[in-house]
Structures are given as structure tokens and as C-alpha cells.
Motif scaffolding. Structure first.
Motif, PDB file in Angstrom:
ATOM      1  N   CYS A   1      39.618  41.598  61.229  1.00 30.18           N
ATOM      2  CA  CYS A   1      40.463  42.120  60.163  1.00 30.18           C
ATOM      3  C   CYS A   1      39.701  43.212  59.419  1.00 30.18           C
ATOM      4  CB  CYS A   1      40.860  40.983  59.219  1.00 30.18           C
ATOM      5  SG  CYS A   1      39.418  40.261  58.399  1.00 30.18           S
ATOM      6  N   LEU A   2      40.321  43.739  58.399  1.00 32.59           N
ATOM      7  CA  LEU A   2      39.697  44.820  57.630  1.00 32.59           C
ATOM      8  C   LEU A   2      38.400  44.388  56.948  1.00 32.59           C
ATOM      9  CD1 LEU A   2      39.703  47.643  56.313  1.00 32.59           C
ATOM     10  CD2 LEU A   2      41.295  46.737  54.613  1.00 32.59           C
ATOM     11  N   CYS A   3      38.385  43.203  56.352  1.00 31.58           N
ATOM     12  CA  CYS A   3      37.199  42.780  55.581  1.00 31.58           C
ATOM     13  C   CYS A   3      36.161  42.070  56.440  1.00 31.58           C
ATOM     14  CB  CYS A   3      37.611  41.900  54.402  1.00 31.58           C
ATOM     15  SG  CYS A   3      38.056  40.201  54.819  1.00 31.58           S
ATOM     16  N   GLY A   4      36.531  41.678  57.661  1.00 31.34           N
ATOM     17  CA  GLY A   4      35.576  41.031  58.550  1.00 31.34           C
ATOM     18  C   GLY A   4      35.491  39.525  58.412  1.00 31.34           C
ATOM     19  N   TYR A   5      36.236  38.942  57.472  1.00 35.65           N
ATOM     20  CA  TYR A   5      36.199  37.486  57.286  1.00 35.65           C
ATOM     21  C   TYR A   5      36.700  36.763  58.531  1.00 35.65           C
ATOM     22  CZ  TYR A   5      37.203  32.997  54.914  1.00 35.65           C
ATOM     23  OH  TYR A   5      37.263  31.686  54.538  1.00 35.65           O
TER      24      TYR A   5
ATOM     25  N   CYS B   1      44.529  37.710  57.926  1.00 36.68           N
ATOM     26  CA  CYS B   1      43.366  37.308  57.128  1.00 36.68           C
ATOM     27  C   CYS B   1      43.821  36.922  55.723  1.00 36.68           C
ATOM     28  CB  CYS B   1      42.357  38.451  57.057  1.00 36.68           C
ATOM     29  SG  CYS B   1      41.023  38.116  55.878  1.00 36.68           S
TER      30      CYS B   1
ATOM     31  N   CYS C   1      42.036  39.741  53.141  1.00 32.98           N
ATOM     32  CA  CYS C   1      42.414  41.161  53.097  1.00 32.98           C
ATOM     33  C   CYS C   1      43.811  41.424  53.631  1.00 32.98           C
ATOM     34  CB  CYS C   1      41.396  42.013  53.861  1.00 32.98           C
ATOM     35  SG  CYS C   1      41.464  41.818  55.655  1.00 32.98           S
TER      36      CYS C   1
HETATM   37 ZN   LIG Z   1      39.964  40.159  56.151  1.00 34.48          ZN
END
Ligand SMILES: [Zn+2]
Ligand SMILES: [Zn+2]
Length: 130
Positions: free
Chosen positions: A10-14, A76, A79
Motif C-alpha cells: 500500500c502507500l504507507c507500507g503497513y 490498508c 492509508c
Molecule cells: Zn498503508
């Protein structure tokens, strides 16, 4: 298609994942549900066997929203990044090609579903294989 191993997130990497094995049915979809879900005019999808996708980030599996009677869409929870869709009872999971770290690795050339709901100003260069 050839066997493939790729990573994505995802965008934030979580939420991140590794997908391997044989990808199938790389395609585009411009249906209203994909548009509302993603905020994008068209979503590029590719399928992997469910067991070939490892959710290996800190957040584990995505959060799922049931978007229709038999389909859940994964995103996610931090994000909102749009990652996958799962149909109940189906052996494959559809992954968003744009969430791959290398979105050039898979070309969504097999089909463009719901082309008629694509915005008129939006030009898609990928042509489905005939
Ligand atoms: Zn994320
Ligand atoms: Zn769609």
C-alpha cells in the motif's frame, strides 16, 4: 503466463505482500465499483492463487470491505491503499497491478471490462489481446 515473483504494498507500507507463481487474467476494469473503491478511472488487476500471496508486512492481511454479495475488497486500514479483491469460494485473489513495486512487470492486456463506464476523457493505451 510465465512464473513470476514480485513484491507490492500500500502507500504507507503497513500492508505489503509477495506474490509468486503464475499470474493469470491481467486485465483492466472501469466498472463503477472499481472507480468508487480506488478513486481512479480504471483499475488494473491480475490474479494469483490465494496461497501464492504472502502478506508479509507489519499489518498482516489487509482490512476487507464487502463490496457485493460475494466479493470483498482489501485495503490498508492506515492509508486506504487499494490492494486486492476476493470472491467467496474462488481459489484466486485479484491483486491491483499498481500496488506492485514494479507495475511494469505485468501488462493488463487480456481484457478491458466495463469499458463503457470509462470516462470519455480517459485514454487507455493497453489493447486487449485479440
Ligand atoms: Zn498503508
Ligand atoms: Zn471493476
Amino acid at each position: 503466463m510465465k512464473s513470476y515473483t514480485g513484491t507490492g504494498s500500500c502507500l504507507c507500507g503497513y500492508i505489503s505482500y509477495t506474490a509468486s507463481g503464475e499470474p493469470s487474467f491481467p486485465h483492466l476494469c472501469s466498472c463503477h465499483m472499481c472507480q468508487k473503491w480506488s478513486g481512479a478511472p480504471t483499475v488494473a488487476w491480475v490474479e494469483f492463487s490465494i496461497q501464492d500471496v504472502q502478506w508479509d508486512g507489519a499489518g498482516g492481511e489487509p482490512t476487507f470491505y464487502r463490496s457485493s454479495a460475494k466479493t470483498r475488497r482489501g485495503f490498508c486500514p492506515k492509508c486506504g491503499g487499494t490492494l486486492c479483491a476476493l470472491d467467496d469460494g474462488y481459489e484466486n485473489v485479484s491483486m491491483t497491478i499498481a500496488s506492485l513495486n514494479d507495475p511494469n512487470a505485468i501488462v493488463p492486456d487480456q481484457q478491458h471490462s466495463y469499458q463503457e463506464s470509462k470516462p470519455s476523457w480517459w485514454t487507455v493505451k493497453v489493447k486487449p489481446a485479440s
